[in-house]
Design a protein around this motif. Structure first.
Motif, short mmCIF file in Angstrom:
data_model
loop_
_atom_site.label_atom_id
_atom_site.label_comp_id
_atom_site.label_asym_id
_atom_site.label_seq_id
_atom_site.Cartn_x
_atom_site.Cartn_y
_atom_site.Cartn_z
N TYR A 1 0.83 -1.20 0.00
CA TYR A 1 0.00 0.00 0.00
C TYR A 1 0.86 1.24 0.00
CZ TYR A 1 0.09 0.09 5.28
OH TYR A 1 0.43 0.12 6.62
N SER A 2 0.24 2.38 -0.38
CA SER A 2 1.01 3.60 -0.53
C SER A 2 0.13 4.85 -0.53
CB SER A 2 1.80 3.57 -1.84
OG SER A 2 2.54 4.77 -2.04
N ARG A 3 0.70 5.91 0.01
CA ARG A 3 0.26 7.26 -0.32
C ARG A 3 1.18 7.63 -1.49
NH1 ARG A 3 -0.26 11.91 -2.17
NH2 ARG A 3 -0.45 13.79 -0.91
N LEU A 4 0.62 7.76 -2.69
CA LEU A 4 1.45 7.95 -3.87
C LEU A 4 2.26 9.24 -3.77
CD1 LEU A 4 -1.06 6.80 -6.63
CD2 LEU A 4 0.81 5.51 -5.62
N PRO A 5 3.46 9.27 -4.35
CA PRO A 5 4.28 10.48 -4.32
C PRO A 5 3.52 11.68 -4.88
CG PRO A 5 5.58 8.62 -5.08
CD PRO A 5 4.17 8.14 -4.98
N ASP B 1 10.61 3.16 -2.69
CA ASP B 1 10.70 3.82 -1.39
C ASP B 1 9.38 4.44 -0.93
OD1 ASP B 1 10.46 6.04 -3.03
OD2 ASP B 1 12.42 6.89 -2.52
N ALA B 2 8.31 4.29 -1.72
CA ALA B 2 7.01 4.86 -1.36
C ALA B 2 5.99 3.82 -0.95
CB ALA B 2 6.46 5.70 -2.52
N ILE B 3 6.40 2.54 -0.86
CA ILE B 3 5.43 1.47 -0.57
C ILE B 3 5.86 0.65 0.63
CG2 ILE B 3 4.72 1.29 -2.99
CD1 ILE B 3 6.47 -1.20 -3.24
N TRP B 4 4.89 -0.08 1.20
CA TRP B 4 5.21 -1.09 2.20
C TRP B 4 4.13 -2.18 2.14
CZ3 TRP B 4 9.59 -2.28 3.94
CH2 TRP B 4 9.71 -3.23 4.97
N HIS B 5 4.45 -3.34 2.74
CA HIS B 5 3.51 -4.45 2.79
C HIS B 5 2.30 -4.06 3.65
CE1 HIS B 5 6.70 -6.97 1.11
NE2 HIS B 5 7.51 -6.40 1.98
N PHE C 1 -5.45 3.51 5.38
CA PHE C 1 -4.40 4.01 6.27
C PHE C 1 -3.20 4.73 5.67
CE2 PHE C 1 -5.98 0.92 9.63
CZ PHE C 1 -6.50 1.94 10.43
N PRO C 2 -2.79 4.51 4.41
CA PRO C 2 -1.55 5.16 3.98
C PRO C 2 -1.54 6.68 4.11
CG PRO C 2 -2.18 3.46 2.42
CD PRO C 2 -3.32 3.59 3.38
N LEU C 3 -2.55 7.34 3.59
CA LEU C 3 -2.56 8.81 3.63
C LEU C 3 -2.78 9.33 5.05
CD1 LEU C 3 -2.46 11.51 2.14
CD2 LEU C 3 -4.90 11.27 1.67
N VAL D 1 1.19 16.24 3.12
CA VAL D 1 1.82 14.96 3.44
C VAL D 1 2.54 14.35 2.24
CG1 VAL D 1 1.42 12.66 4.37
CG2 VAL D 1 0.07 14.59 5.17
N ARG D 2 3.73 13.83 2.49
CA ARG D 2 4.52 13.18 1.43
C ARG D 2 4.51 11.66 1.64
NH1 ARG D 2 7.94 14.38 5.49
NH2 ARG D 2 9.56 12.83 5.96
N SER D 3 4.90 10.94 0.62
CA SER D 3 4.99 9.48 0.68
C SER D 3 6.23 9.07 1.45
CB SER D 3 5.02 8.89 -0.73
OG SER D 3 6.15 9.40 -1.44
N SER D 4 6.19 7.88 2.06
CA SER D 4 7.35 7.32 2.74
C SER D 4 7.10 5.87 3.08
CB SER D 4 7.68 8.09 4.03
OG SER D 4 8.70 7.41 4.76
#
Length: 335
Positions: free
Chosen positions: A88-92, A108-112, A125-127, A280-283
């Motif tokens: 999942y991700s909050r996209l860049p 670098d913008a995603i995680w399991h 949850f990402p954003l 908010v930025r991605s991480s």
């Protein structure tokens, strides 16, 4: 592939479902086939152009900031993810576009996704998770033992902000609708105020931190209940000179935001507090931390019962714009 797009900024929500090229894949990127995308107030702001001075997008713009999906292709330099992984991700900021059948995104913008959640739940949850994490750690730099108030914190933001704040040793007070009381209290809130029956500005005082989710009309009331030297962070109130300087924006934007934010800065000075704004930025690394908190505390978000298809993106956006949802609004890509 299909994508939900706008051709120009407008006060009207007018979406087109277009056929566009599948994105190319860079060496440090993965290709995701979305399972779900979340619909957020930020998407409305991307439509009406209210964040244009912070992030100006080329048109036509594919909408969508928040996604859960399966990796279907990996770039040659990707090291930590493989085909088949659910992430999942909050996209860049410079590469949004979750409302489409494929998304390319840097590693670098995603995680399991959290092991305790379905894909449909995880997309909530990402954003909001990154917003809460960056608000507490980077903007407010909170200290354990102090008190934070989140007015309007009974929605999707509060679902992650409350347990995250508790994990950092804060006393957490939330105001919101009565229907969400038990859910937010079960997440760890110390005090809950029903906004229909209780005026927080008549009850609270000596608050160290405030995260404003309600906007300019409430900010002076929020400042009045704070300690001298406290910090107030707004998710929606708008940027000021401090924001422009800290984000290294151009000189003309620093001047513009200084003028735009002058009223809020004057109020902050009047009440002896510091006003801040967040975009908010991605991480991926921060998502890793957030994921562990979600799993350890078995946090499960509220998802609105109405699930939309990509072809129904306009109706989903209109629902979020109207308010009154019972949880995160999602778009399903069920094939």
């Amino acid at each position: 592939m299909k994508a939900a797009q706008i051709k120009k900024n407008s006060s009207e929500i007018k979406i087109e479902i277009n056929e566009i090229d599948r994105p190319s894949l860079q060496p440090d990127e993965v290709m995701i086939a979305p399972l779900y995308a979340a619909v957020n107030p930020l998407d409305i702001m991307n439509i009406n152009g209210s964040v244009k001075l912070i992030q100006n997008y080329r048109m036509p713009l594919t909408l969508g900031n928040e996604v859960v999906g399966k990796i279907v292709e990996v770039g040659s330099e990707v090291k930590n993810f493989a085909i088949g992984d659910q992430v999942y991700s909050r996209l860049p900021l410079n590469k949004i576009g979750a409302f489409s059948e494929y998304v390319s995104i840097t590693e670098d913008a995603i995680w399991h996704t959290p092991s305790n959640l379905s894909a449909k739940q995880a997309v909530a949850f990402p954003l909001t998770g990154l917003t809460a994490y960056q608000a507490l750690n980077e903007e407010l730099k909170v200290e354990s033992g102090k008190t934070i108030f989140i007015p309007g914190g009974s929605g999707s933001f509060g679902q992650i902000a409350v347990p995250l704040a508790k994990s950092m040793g804060l006393k957490v007070i939330v105001s919101g609708n009565e229907a969400a009381r038990n859910h937010i209290m079960n997440l760890g809130a110390d005090q809950y105020l029903d906004f229909r029956k209780e005026n927080y500005w008549e009850i609270l005082s000596e608050i160290d931190y405030v995260i404003d989710t309600l906007g300019v009309k409430e900010i002076e009331r929020e400042m009045k209940i704070m300690k001298k030297g406290g910090k107030i962070l707004s998710l929606v109130g708008g940027p000021n000179k401090k924001f422009a300087v800290e984000h290294d924006l151009s000189k003309w934007k620093q001047i513009l935001f200084s003028l735009v934010g002058s009223k809020l800065d004057k109020l902050a000075k009047q009440y002896g507090v510091e006003y801040r704004f967040i975009f908010v930025r991605s991480s991926g690394q921060q998502l890793k931390t957030i994921t562990k908190i979600i799993e350890d505390r078995q946090i499960v978000p509220a998802i609105d019962e109405r699930v939309f298809s990509l072809d129904q993106a306009q109706e989903a956006l209109q629902l979020v714009a109207a308010g009154g949802t019972s949880g995160k609004v999602v778009i399903s890509f069920d094939k």
